[in-house]
Scaffold this active site. Structure first.
Site, PDB file in Angstrom:
ATOM      1  N   GLY A   1       0.790  -1.218  -0.061  1.00 54.60           N
ATOM      2  CA  GLY A   1      -0.124  -0.018  -0.183  1.00 54.60           C
ATOM      3  C   GLY A   1       0.901   1.194   0.019  1.00 54.60           C
TER       4      GLY A   1
ATOM      5  CG  ASP B   1      -5.010   5.892   2.499  1.00 56.09           C
ATOM      6  OD1 ASP B   1      -5.580   5.304   1.519  1.00 56.09           O
ATOM      7  OD2 ASP B   1      -3.685   5.663   2.107  1.00 56.09           O
ATOM      8  CG  ASP B   2      -2.324   9.929   2.086  1.00 52.76           C
ATOM      9  OD1 ASP B   2      -2.877  10.075   3.217  1.00 52.76           O
ATOM     10  OD2 ASP B   2      -1.360   9.115   1.712  1.00 52.76           O
TER      11      ASP B   2
ATOM     12  CD1 TRP C   1      -1.094   1.469   6.881  1.00 58.26           C
ATOM     13  CD2 TRP C   1      -2.641   1.095   5.686  1.00 58.26           C
ATOM     14  NE1 TRP C   1      -0.641   1.684   5.639  1.00 58.26           N
ATOM     15  CE2 TRP C   1      -1.682   1.585   4.678  1.00 58.26           C
ATOM     16  CE3 TRP C   1      -3.976   0.617   5.059  1.00 58.26           C
ATOM     17  CZ2 TRP C   1      -2.071   1.662   3.566  1.00 58.26           C
ATOM     18  CZ3 TRP C   1      -4.195   0.862   3.562  1.00 58.26           C
ATOM     19  CH2 TRP C   1      -2.985   1.399   2.896  1.00 58.26           C
ATOM     20  CG  ASP C   2       2.535  -1.246  12.377  1.00 61.55           C
ATOM     21  OD1 ASP C   2       3.262  -0.321  12.411  1.00 61.55           O
ATOM     22  OD2 ASP C   2       2.346  -1.722  13.417  1.00 61.55           O
ATOM     23  CG  ASN C   3       1.968   3.307   7.191  1.00 64.08           C
ATOM     24  OD1 ASN C   3       2.035   2.896   6.378  1.00 64.08           O
ATOM     25  ND2 ASN C   3       1.249   4.204   7.656  1.00 64.08           N
TER      26      ASN C   3
HETATM   27  C1  GDL Z   1       0.432   6.832   4.417  1.00 61.56           C
HETATM   28  C2  GDL Z   1      -0.419   5.979   3.256  1.00 61.56           C
HETATM   29  C3  GDL Z   1       0.576   4.944   2.864  1.00 61.56           C
HETATM   30  C4  GDL Z   1       1.873   5.265   2.876  1.00 61.56           C
HETATM   31  C5  GDL Z   1       2.388   5.608   4.152  1.00 61.56           C
HETATM   32  C6  GDL Z   1       3.829   5.747   4.526  1.00 61.56           C
HETATM   33  C7  GDL Z   1      -1.900   4.986   5.318  1.00 61.56           C
HETATM   34  C8  GDL Z   1      -3.144   4.722   5.501  1.00 61.56           C
HETATM   35  N1  GDL Z   1      -1.786   5.571   3.816  1.00 61.56           N
HETATM   36  O1  GDL Z   1      -0.204   7.840   4.833  1.00 61.56           O
HETATM   37  O2  GDL Z   1      -0.010   4.695   1.558  1.00 61.56           O
HETATM   38  O3  GDL Z   1       2.787   4.280   2.189  1.00 61.56           O
HETATM   39  O4  GDL Z   1       1.683   6.664   4.491  1.00 61.56           O
HETATM   40  O5  GDL Z   1       4.298   6.782   3.835  1.00 61.56           O
HETATM   41  O6  GDL Z   1      -0.737   4.801   5.563  1.00 61.56           O
END
Ligand code: GDL
Length: 404
Positions: free
Chosen positions: A13, A120-121, A227-229
Site C-alpha cells: 500500500g 486515505d490521503d 495498518w502498520d507503517n
Molecule cells: C500513508 C499512506 C500509505 C503510505 C504511508 C507511509 C496510510 C493509510 N496511507 O499515509 O500509503 O505508504 O503513509 O508513507 O498509511
C-alpha cells in the site's frame, strides 16, 4: 455469519513502484511460513487502484490477478483487493457507483471475497452535489461502503469489507480522537461488520499504546485493524528498515481486529518485517531483542552466495542495526556512533580502543559490500545495494580520517 478471523499480514500500500508478480509469489511463501494470513493489494501507484480507479481491468490484468488469487489460495492466504476512489469520486453520481461495483464484481468473479475501500490521503471535502446530498465526507463515505457491502452480499456468501478512513491516525484527529466529528460520524454510520484501518497515534507510529487503541475502538464502535507503517520507507527512500516489529503491546491482539504491515518499497528488504511480525503474533511475550536475533538468524540462512563466502550473522546484524527502525538504531549501531563521537571529540589518548573498533567496522562494511555483490538472490542484492554502498564509503572515509 461466521466471525471474521483476525487479519495478519502485509499491505502492498505504499507510494512508488509496485512489487512484481514474482515478488508477490515470494511474499506468499514468507507469509505462510511466518504464520500470517492476509495480503492486501493496494499499491498507490497502480493506476487502476487509485488514479484511474474507474477503468476496468483488461483481460490480461484479470489473468494476472487470477494467478495471484490462486497462489494466495494455495498458501492459505486471504487475498484482499483494495480500490481507492477517493481522489475524484462523485458519491451522488450513479455512474461512479456502477463503475466501482463493476470492478468489484469482476474481482468477485475471480473468487475474491475480501475487499477494501481506501480513503486515505485525499482532499477532505465534497463537491457541491455530494455536499447537498450527504452533508459531510463521513456520511458520503459510510453510505458508499455500506452500499458496497450490501451489494457484495448479493454476489458472494460471506464478503468482508475493510475501510481506510481519511482521518486514519491520532495526529490527524481534531481536537482529539474521541471528539473528532468525522470519526464520530463514521463510527455511528458505518455498518458494524465493516473493519476500519488505523495507523496509530501517527502515520508512522513508534508505539501503539493500549489506551490509544481503546480510544479509537470507542469512537469507531469497533476494534481497528492496524495498518502498520513502522517499516514503510516510501516517504524517505534514503532509509531502509531492517529492524524487528517493535513498540507494540504484547496484548495487541486483544485490542485490534488485525495487524497488517505496509513495509519497505524494496520487496526483498522485508524479510525481517514480515517474519518478526509473525514471531511477535505467535509469541508476543518474547523480548524484542530475542525476536530480532532469531529472525536475523533465519534471514542470514537465505543469503546464498553465487560466488565467494557467505554473509555471517555478525555482518548482517551490523548492517541491520544501522538500518533499523524509524525511531532508533540497533545496539551495534549505537556503539558505532558512540565510538565515532569519541574519536571526533576526544584526544587520541582517551580513545580506549574506539579507533580500532571503527576500523574493524569499516572492514566489516567492505566485506558486507563484497558479499552483497555476489548474492545469488539478485532481488535481495539490489534491495540492499544503495545502502550498503553508502556504508562502505563511510567506512573508507572513517579509515582515511583515522589514518590522517
Ligand atoms: C500513508 C499512506 C500509505 C503510505 C504511508 C507511509 C496510510 C493509510 N496511507 O499515509 O500509503 O505508504 O503513509 O508513507 O498509511
Amino acid at each position: 455469519m461466521p466471525p471474521n478471523p483476525f487479519l495478519s499480514g502485509v499491505i502492498e500500500g505504499f507510494y512508488g513502484k509496485p512489487w512484481t508478480p514474482g515478488e508477490r509469489r515470494q511474499l506468499l511463501g514468507w507469509l505462510q511460513r511466518a504464520g500470517l494470513n492476509a495480503y492486501l493489494h493496494g499499491p498507490k501507484d497502480d493506476l487502476k487502484h487509485r488514479a484511474l480507479w474507474r477503468a476496468p481491468y483488461t483481460d490480461e490484468e484479470l489473468a494476472a490477478l487470477r494467478e495471484i488469487i490462486r497462489d494466495c489460495d494455495a498458501h492459505g492466504i486471504t487475498y484482499i483487493h483494495a480500490l481507492a476512489p477517493g481522489l475524484d469520486i462523485r458519491f451522488s453520481d450513479p455512474a461512479d457507483f456502477d463503475a466501482l461495483l463493476d470492478k468489484l464484481e469482476a474481482l468477485a468473479g475471480l473468487g475474491v471475497t475480501t475487499f477494501a475501500l481506501l480513503f486515505d490521503d485525499i482532499p477532505a471535502r465534497l463537491n457541491a452535489a455530494d455536499q447537498a446530498r450527504f452533508g459531510t465526507p463521513a456520511a458520503a463515505q459510510a453510505w458508499l461502503a455500506n452500499e458496497v457491502l450490501a451489494r457484495l452480499r448479493t454476489m458472494i456468501p460471506f464478503p468482508r469489507l475493510l475501510f481506510c478512513p481519511t482521518v486514519y491516525c491520532g495526529e490527524m484527529a481534531r481536537p482529539s480522537v474521541a471528539e473528532d466529528p468525522y470519526l464520530r460520524e463514521l463510527g455511528a454510520k458505518l455498518a458494524p461488520a465493516i473493519d476500519v484501518f488505523w495507523t496509530g497515534p501517527h502515520i508512522v507510529s513508534e508505539t501503539l499504546p493500549v489506551d490509544h487503541l481503546e480510544e479509537v475502538a470507542a469512537v469507531l464502535g469497533r476494534a481497528p485493524v492496524i495498518w502498520d507503517n513502522l517499516h514503510a520507507n516510501d516517504y524517505d527512500m534514503r532509509r531502509l528498515y531492517l529492524g524487528p516489529y517493535a513498540g507494540r503491546p504484547p496484548n495487541l491482539r486483544e485490542h485490534t481486529a488485525g495487524v497488517m504491515i505496509n513495509p519497505n518499497c524494496q520487496f526483498a528488504a522485508n524479510f525481517m518485517a514480515v517474519h518478526s511480525l509473525g514471531r511477535f503474533l505467535r509469541r508476543p511475550e518474547l523480548p524484542i531483542e530475542e525476536n530480532y536475533r532469531r529472525t536475523l538468524e533465519e534471514w542470514v540462512e537465505t543469503f546464498e552466495p553465487a560466488a565467494g563466502e557467505r554473509m555471517t550473522f555478525e555482518e548482517l546484524k551490523d548492517l541491520a542495526d544501522l538500518l533499523y527502525l524509524p525511531g532508533g538504531f540497533g545496539e551495534a549501531a549505537r556503539r558505532f556512533f558512540a565510538d565515532l563521537e569519541t574519536v571526533r571529540r576526544q584526544p587520541p589518548e582517551s580513545w580506549a580502543g574506539a579507533d580500532g573498533r571503527l576500523e574493524e567496522w569499516a572492514w566489516q562494511m567492505e566485506a558486507v559490500c563484497d558479499k552483497r555483490t555476489k548474492l545469488a538472490d539478485r532481488g535481495l542484492a539490489h534491495a540492499l545495494y544503495a545502502h550498503v554502498w553508502e556504508l562502505k564509503e563511510i567506512g573508507q572515509f572513517i579509515g582515511d580520517w583515522l589514518a590522517w
